[in-house]
Design an enzyme around this catalytic site. Structure first.
Site, PDB file in Angstrom:
ATOM      1  N   ASP A 126      -1.506  -3.679   1.208  1.00 50.39           N
ATOM      2  CA  ASP A 126      -2.800  -3.898   1.077  1.00 50.39           C
ATOM      3  C   ASP A 126      -3.000  -5.359   1.546  1.00 50.39           C
ATOM      4  O   ASP A 126      -1.994  -6.097   1.687  1.00 50.39           O
ATOM      5  CB  ASP A 126      -3.399  -3.852  -0.203  1.00 50.39           C
ATOM      6  N   ASP A 153      -6.173  -7.993   1.154  1.00 50.28           N
ATOM      7  CA  ASP A 153      -6.844  -8.970   0.529  1.00 50.28           C
ATOM      8  C   ASP A 153      -6.419  -8.790  -1.238  1.00 50.28           C
ATOM      9  O   ASP A 153      -6.271  -7.679  -1.404  1.00 50.28           O
ATOM     10  CB  ASP A 153      -8.327  -8.623   0.432  1.00 50.28           C
ATOM     11  N   ASP A 203      -3.061  -4.363  -5.113  1.00 52.77           N
ATOM     12  CA  ASP A 203      -3.280  -4.970  -6.443  1.00 52.77           C
ATOM     13  C   ASP A 203      -4.517  -4.552  -6.979  1.00 52.77           C
ATOM     14  O   ASP A 203      -4.899  -5.014  -7.884  1.00 52.77           O
ATOM     15  CB  ASP A 203      -3.860  -6.309  -5.860  1.00 52.77           C
TER      16      ASP A 203
END
EC number: 3.1.3.18
Length: 223
Positions: free
Chosen positions: A9, A11, A171
């Site tokens: 991922d 961000d 995240d």
């Protein structure tokens, strides 16, 4: 046998982009005559893409009832955000060293993000990171986005990888659900922007610092 594929991922995983995302959002809300959003509250809006973040922020302030308004405000956000993508955004500590080790081991690296592809590429270009990845897939690349597992699976396929020899690193819920739906182990980084406690999402591994990422990935690939 294809080389292992590690999909990241963007961000909250590769880079801490929260200061620039929220800085732009605060500017936008002020321009719209609204009160700034609380920083921790804004962090919880990141993960599904910029348009959902803008829409949720507007609705928290009692606005955003029409699609036309959401689209107009979103376009204003993008126009400003693309001028400050890396004003404060930086890779997380230990991340670049982990990427170097993966590259030295011959692994395929890719990005699967809910940011639109153009902005993801621009951000990584400005940080001199794009060259590290075989594929950079955004929310608009394939017509699907996380948590749809097709977003992840098509990224792996585009990179020339095999889902049976892949690991996702993310995240938040969107990353974990996409990986789980694809049957791929997922390393969840605790320094990101999840609105839900990571243990409640049941990722394969929870990691607090990227110094431990190469060993965690190695264990998952061996298993």
């Amino acid at each position: 046998m294809s080389a292992p594929t590690i999909v990241f991922d963007l961000d909250g995983t590769l880079v801490d982009s929260c200061p620039d995302l929220i800085g732009t959002l605060s500017w936008l809300l002020e321009r719209e005559g609204l009160d700034p959003i609380v920083y921790d509250e804004a962090r919880a809006l990141i993960g599904h893409g910029i348009k959902p973040m803008v829409e949720k922020a507007l609705k928290l302030k009692g606005r955003g009832e029409s699609r036309d308004e959401i689209e107009a405000v979103y376009e204003r956000y993008i126009a400003v955000y693309e001028t400050r993508l890396t004003q404060e955004t930086r890779p997380y500590p230990g991340l670049l060293a982990a990427l170097d080790r993966f590259a030295a081991d011959g692994m395929i690296l890719a990005v699967c993000t809910n940011k639109i592809e153009r902005l993801a590429r621009q951000l990584l270009d400005e940080l001199d990171m794009s060259r590290r990845f075989a594929v950079i897939a955004g929310a608009d690349t394939y017509g699907v986005r996380k948590p749809d597992p097709a977003h992840l699976l098509r990224t792996i396929a585009a990179a020339g990888g095999d889902p049976a020899r892949a690991v996702m690193v993310g995240d938040s819920e969107t990353d974990i659900r996409a990986a789980q739906g694809a049957g791929i182990p997922v390393v969840a980084f605790s320094g990101g922007y999840t609105a839900i406690p990571l243990p409640d999402l049941d990722p394969t591994v929870i990691l607090d610092h990227y110094d431990g990422l190469p060993d965690a990935v190695s264990r998952l690939l061996t298993r």
